[in-house]
Design an enzyme around this catalytic site. Structure first.
Site, PDB file in Angstrom:
ATOM      1  N   ASN A 182       0.880  -1.172   0.000  1.00 25.09           N
ATOM      2  CA  ASN A 182       0.000   0.000   0.000  1.00 25.09           C
ATOM      3  C   ASN A 182       0.912   1.215   0.000  1.00 25.09           C
ATOM      4  OD1 ASN A 182      -1.812   2.024   0.445  1.00 25.09           O
ATOM      5  ND2 ASN A 182      -2.751   1.107   2.272  1.00 25.09           N
ATOM      6  N   ARG A 195      -2.658  -2.108  -3.407  1.00 29.23           N
ATOM      7  CA  ARG A 195      -3.888  -1.344  -3.188  1.00 29.23           C
ATOM      8  C   ARG A 195      -3.830  -0.090  -4.064  1.00 29.23           C
ATOM      9  NH1 ARG A 195      -5.300   2.926   1.074  1.00 29.23           N
ATOM     10  NH2 ARG A 195      -7.561   3.034   0.857  1.00 29.23           N
ATOM     11  N   HIS A 246     -13.090   2.440   0.270  1.00 25.97           N
ATOM     12  CA  HIS A 246     -13.059   1.397   1.305  1.00 25.97           C
ATOM     13  C   HIS A 246     -13.755   0.129   0.793  1.00 25.97           C
ATOM     14  CE1 HIS A 246     -13.001   4.566   4.821  1.00 25.97           C
ATOM     15  NE2 HIS A 246     -11.775   4.277   4.427  1.00 25.97           N
ATOM     16  N   HIS A 294     -17.831   1.093   8.314  1.00 28.19           N
ATOM     17  CA  HIS A 294     -16.365   1.072   8.426  1.00 28.19           C
ATOM     18  C   HIS A 294     -15.959   2.374   9.098  1.00 28.19           C
ATOM     19  CE1 HIS A 294     -12.169   0.288   6.799  1.00 28.19           C
ATOM     20  NE2 HIS A 294     -12.108   1.566   7.155  1.00 28.19           N
ATOM     21  N   GLY A 339     -13.071   4.073  10.792  1.00 28.73           N
ATOM     22  CA  GLY A 339     -11.661   4.226  11.156  1.00 28.73           C
ATOM     23  C   GLY A 339     -11.385   5.715  11.256  1.00 28.73           C
ATOM     24  N   GLY A 395     -10.702   7.401   8.463  1.00 32.88           N
ATOM     25  CA  GLY A 395     -11.698   7.613   7.418  1.00 32.88           C
ATOM     26  C   GLY A 395     -12.895   6.752   7.777  1.00 32.88           C
ATOM     27  N   ARG A 404     -12.112  14.736   8.388  1.00 28.56           N
ATOM     28  CA  ARG A 404     -12.866  15.164   7.195  1.00 28.56           C
ATOM     29  C   ARG A 404     -14.300  15.548   7.555  1.00 28.56           C
ATOM     30  NH1 ARG A 404     -11.514   9.855   3.769  1.00 28.56           N
ATOM     31  NH2 ARG A 404      -9.427   9.684   4.640  1.00 28.56           N
ATOM     32  N   VAL A 423     -12.429   2.346  15.069  1.00 30.82           N
ATOM     33  CA  VAL A 423     -13.476   2.751  16.015  1.00 30.82           C
ATOM     34  C   VAL A 423     -14.514   1.632  16.125  1.00 30.82           C
ATOM     35  CG1 VAL A 423     -15.248   4.468  16.529  1.00 30.82           C
ATOM     36  CG2 VAL A 423     -13.099   5.190  15.445  1.00 30.82           C
ATOM     37  N   GLU A 431      -7.939  -5.647   5.277  1.00 26.90           N
ATOM     38  CA  GLU A 431      -7.819  -5.279   3.870  1.00 26.90           C
ATOM     39  C   GLU A 431      -6.635  -5.979   3.200  1.00 26.90           C
ATOM     40  OE1 GLU A 431      -8.578  -1.175   5.328  1.00 26.90           O
ATOM     41  OE2 GLU A 431      -9.226  -0.833   3.283  1.00 26.90           O
TER      42      GLU A 431
END
Ligand code: ADP
Length: 428
Positions: free
Chosen positions: A27, A108, A197, A225, A227, A229, A258, A348, A401
């Site tokens: 990645n 990725r 994602h 999801h 995290g 992000g 964000r 999270v 992932e």
């Protein structure tokens, strides 16, 4: 780079690589490169590493094998230097890559545009396509490309496979993927909702079915999801029908730094009235907003601690985050019509019982509830956290992932990853 002594000891040689070999998953970011050597069958990470501060004089490489982490510091000139250092570390402290029988390198890639709905074996045409998609992901695709190019040079004898973050969401119906924007403008500039994602949402929704011993085709699912992000998806019978991220990973849920959804007119307002440039607004929305913009913190452990101390900013940040999350759960219930499983995943989602509880509090009328005892603590295995009496299961399923990329890479080169986690291994 200059090698300085590391702290790791040479571990004993690793022998059990299995009959299917291993996959090196890479990645590559703009200033970092993460890698993991994965056993695609058993699913375990044989070794992993992170190169940070590429291009700076104070680069850091951390390589972990058999429980020991070896660190190197010094200048990492570029991505080639980063990967070369990682390969040197495989040679020095193990595992031996020849012994590990690397059958593929999985990369990725963030943006596959409308072209890629499946992984692809890397060739010149695929590389050109990824480069052509760079305007849609200017920070990510060029960095991903650099990683692929150096890896192909340094590991020329194995196939390289690209796995796209957007691919799983190519199935979105037009009603979900289309912005209500002038059609000609949208088409000319490839403006639509792509979703991100995807590798995680696909992996987790598949894992839910396997863990429950149910057919994926029979399940209507929402995956959260959460995290740094964060994104939500609605998955009907294994096919993604909605997701919260759009043209870029900025849309949707409130995230660590964000904004998620925001009235686009805020951009006009800040540009016209606050004199901010487009680049400044881009940075503000992506890096200076979310729960961090509201509270100064983007780690949920800190946010909960501050809330406990009565910090009003942290309280508001958590309230805004949870409110948005609940709106999406409600919206996706309406999209699906019937919900079988709601799943939390990522940093999270897997670790933060309080956020999970707040996200679904008071939804009993919709058939969604959490059993406080089952919900308690961090989850490292697929776990049902709803009480026995609800129609919808609420689960926590750790995402992986790297494993998903490794398995997709094996499938792309025509192998069988022989997934060994089929059926019924669920706590709760
Ligand atoms: P990324 O999007 O960077 O891959 P992750 O999925 O690793 O992010 O999630 C990182 C986030 O997970 C952290 O910023 C933090 O908010 C949250 N997190 C990690 N561990 C815990 C924990 N024990 N309790 C609450 N939140 C946690």
């Amino acid at each position: 780079m200059t090698l300085t002594p590391g702290v790791g000891e040479r571990p004993s040689p690793h022998s059990a690589f299995g009959a299917h070999g291993s996959v090196l998953v890479i990645n590559s970011g703009s200033s970092s490169l993460k890698y993991q050597l994965v056993n695609p069958v058993g699913g375990e990470a044989i070794a992993s590493g992170l190169v940070e501060r590429i291009g700076e004089s104070d680069g850091v490489v951390a390589h972990t094998f058999a429980g020991n982490t070896t660190r190197r510091t010094g200048r990492v000139a570029d991505h080639g230097d980063a990967l070369r250092t990682a390969l040197d570390l495989f040679g020095e402290v193990g595992p031996d890559l020849a012994e590990a029988q690397v059958v593929a390198v999985g990369h990725r890639v963030v943006h596959g545009g409308s072209r890629f709905s499946e992984p692809a074996i890397v060739d010149d045409d695929v590389l050109r396509a990824i480069a052509d998609l760079s305007p849609l992901a200017p920070l990510h695709n060029p960095a991903n490309l650099r990683g692929i190019e150096v890896a192909r040079t340094l590991l020329p004898d194995v196939p390289h496979v690209v796995v796209f973050d957007t691919a799983f969401f190519q199935s979105l119906p037009a009603a979900a993927s289309t912005y209500a924007l002038d059609r000609e403008v949208a088409e000319r500039h490839a403006i639509r909702r792509y979703g991100f994602h995807g590798t995680s949402h696909q992996y987790v929704s598949g894992k839910v079915a396997r863990a429950l011993g149910r057919r994926l085709e029979d399940l209507n699912q929402i995956v959260l999801h959460l995290g740094n992000g964060a994104s939500a998806s609605a998955v009907r019978g294994g096919v993604a029908v909605e997701t919260s991220m759009g043209l870029t990973p900025l849309e949707g849920l409130v995230m660590g730094t964000r904004t998620g959804d925001i009235d686009p007119a805020v951009v006009f307002h800040l540009h016209r009235n606050a004199g901010m440039s487009i680049d400044e607004i881009d940075t503000l929305f992506n890096k200076g907003s979310g729960v961090k913009g509201l509270s100064g913190e983007n780690d949920f452990r800190e946010i909960h601690r501050l809330v406990g101390e009565g910090d009003a900013d942290a309280r508001l940040a958590l309230d805004v985050y949870i409110h948005r999350l609940r709106k999406y759960i409600g919206a996706y219930l309406a999209v699906l019509g019937r919900l079988d499983v709601l799943t939390f995943t990522a940093g999270v989602g897997e670790n933060d019982a309080r956020t999970r509880a707040l996200a679904v509090a008071g939804l009993e009328g919709l058939g969604i509830a959490i059993d406080p005892e089952r919900n308690e603590g961090r989850k490292t295995q697929p776990t049902i956290i709803s009480p026995p009496w609800t129609s919808t299961l609420v689960m926590v399923v750790p995402t992986n992932e790297e494993l998903a990329i490794a398995r997709q890479a094996v499938a792309a080169i025509g192998g069988s990853s022989g997934e060994d986690d089929a059926g019924g291994d669920v706590d709760g």
